[in-house]
Design a protein around this motif. Sequence first.
Motif, mmCIF file in Angstrom:
data_model
loop_
_atom_site.group_PDB
_atom_site.id
_atom_site.type_symbol
_atom_site.label_atom_id
_atom_site.label_comp_id
_atom_site.label_asym_id
_atom_site.label_seq_id
_atom_site.Cartn_x
_atom_site.Cartn_y
_atom_site.Cartn_z
ATOM 1 N N PHE A 292 3.679 6.011 -5.351
ATOM 2 C CA PHE A 292 3.619 6.161 -6.808
ATOM 3 C C PHE A 292 2.596 7.226 -7.209
ATOM 4 O O PHE A 292 2.843 8.038 -8.099
ATOM 5 C CB PHE A 292 3.273 4.820 -7.458
ATOM 6 C CG PHE A 292 3.279 4.863 -8.949
ATOM 7 C CD1 PHE A 292 4.465 4.829 -9.657
ATOM 8 C CD2 PHE A 292 2.085 4.941 -9.658
ATOM 9 C CE1 PHE A 292 4.477 4.872 -11.039
ATOM 10 C CE2 PHE A 292 2.076 4.988 -11.036
ATOM 11 C CZ PHE A 292 3.272 4.952 -11.732
ATOM 12 N N ARG A 293 1.451 7.232 -6.558
ATOM 13 C CA ARG A 293 0.429 8.251 -6.856
ATOM 14 C C ARG A 293 0.937 9.653 -6.562
ATOM 15 O O ARG A 293 0.708 10.583 -7.342
ATOM 16 C CB ARG A 293 -0.842 7.986 -6.052
ATOM 17 C CG ARG A 293 -1.668 6.886 -6.620
ATOM 18 C CD ARG A 293 -2.992 6.768 -5.910
ATOM 19 N NE ARG A 293 -3.773 5.701 -6.505
ATOM 20 C CZ ARG A 293 -4.794 5.124 -5.926
ATOM 21 N NH1 ARG A 293 -5.179 5.514 -4.733
ATOM 22 N NH2 ARG A 293 -5.448 4.169 -6.536
ATOM 23 N N GLU A 294 1.614 9.826 -5.440
ATOM 24 C CA GLU A 294 2.136 11.153 -5.073
ATOM 25 C C GLU A 294 3.195 11.631 -6.064
ATOM 26 O O GLU A 294 3.185 12.769 -6.495
ATOM 27 C CB GLU A 294 2.701 11.131 -3.657
ATOM 28 C CG GLU A 294 1.645 11.046 -2.586
ATOM 29 C CD GLU A 294 0.650 12.198 -2.633
ATOM 30 O OE1 GLU A 294 1.073 13.355 -2.783
ATOM 31 O OE2 GLU A 294 -0.560 11.923 -2.529
ATOM 32 N N ILE A 295 4.103 10.746 -6.424
ATOM 33 C CA ILE A 295 5.147 11.108 -7.395
ATOM 34 C C ILE A 295 4.521 11.408 -8.749
ATOM 35 O O ILE A 295 4.909 12.362 -9.430
ATOM 36 C CB ILE A 295 6.187 9.968 -7.529
ATOM 37 C CG1 ILE A 295 6.957 9.796 -6.235
ATOM 38 C CG2 ILE A 295 7.117 10.199 -8.701
ATOM 39 C CD1 ILE A 295 7.800 10.990 -5.850
ATOM 40 N N MET B 92 0.832 -1.187 0.000
ATOM 41 C CA MET B 92 0.000 0.000 0.000
ATOM 42 C C MET B 92 0.874 1.248 0.000
ATOM 43 O O MET B 92 0.527 2.233 -0.648
ATOM 44 C CB MET B 92 -0.939 -0.009 1.195
ATOM 45 C CG MET B 92 -2.074 -1.016 1.044
ATOM 46 S SD MET B 92 -3.162 -1.128 2.489
ATOM 47 C CE MET B 92 -3.937 0.434 2.489
ATOM 48 N N ALA B 93 1.984 1.187 0.699
ATOM 49 C CA ALA B 93 2.878 2.346 0.749
ATOM 50 C C ALA B 93 3.455 2.639 -0.636
ATOM 51 O O ALA B 93 3.572 3.795 -1.043
ATOM 52 C CB ALA B 93 4.000 2.111 1.749
ATOM 53 N N ALA B 94 3.800 1.573 -1.377
ATOM 54 C CA ALA B 94 4.341 1.763 -2.733
ATOM 55 C C ALA B 94 3.298 2.391 -3.644
ATOM 56 O O ALA B 94 3.609 3.297 -4.430
ATOM 57 C CB ALA B 94 4.824 0.436 -3.294
ATOM 58 N N ARG B 95 2.068 1.919 -3.543
ATOM 59 C CA ARG B 95 0.990 2.463 -4.369
ATOM 60 C C ARG B 95 0.772 3.939 -4.065
ATOM 61 O O ARG B 95 0.684 4.771 -4.971
ATOM 62 C CB ARG B 95 -0.302 1.682 -4.126
ATOM 63 C CG ARG B 95 -1.463 2.189 -5.010
ATOM 64 C CD ARG B 95 -2.779 1.608 -4.597
ATOM 65 N NE ARG B 95 -3.097 2.165 -3.271
ATOM 66 C CZ ARG B 95 -3.989 1.649 -2.444
ATOM 67 N NH1 ARG B 95 -4.640 0.573 -2.755
ATOM 68 N NH2 ARG B 95 -4.218 2.218 -1.273
#
Length: 106
Positions: free
Chosen positions: A7-10, A1-4
Motif C-alpha cells: 500500500f505504501r509503494e502504490i 506486513m506485505a499488504a502494508r
Amino acid sequence: MAARDGFREIGKSCKPKLMEPIMKVEIQTIEDYTGAVTADINKRRGIITSIDEKSGRKIFTAEVPLASTFGYISDLRTLTSGRASISMKLSHYTLVPDFIANTLVT
C-alpha cells in the motif's frame, strides 16, 4: 506486513494529495479588537473574506483550516476580554499546503 508495504509503494507512485476541512468562521466583537482578531486569524492560516459592521459591532467572516481552530474559542475570549462571539460551520475541503503535508507524510 506485505499488504502494508504494498500500500505504501502504490501510494507513493500515484502521488496522492492530502486534503483538509476548511471552516467558515463568523466572529462578532467590538471595534477595539479589530487588529487583534485580524492578526489572530492570519496566524491560524485563515483568510478574511469580509469585515462588516452592524449595531456598532464588527463582524468578521473568514475561512480557517479546522486544524487551526482547536481551542480557538477560549483563545478568542482571552484575546478580546470576553467581548467576542464566534460561530463555525464546514465550508469545503482544500489541499494541505506542501510545507505542512511534508511534515505529516514520511
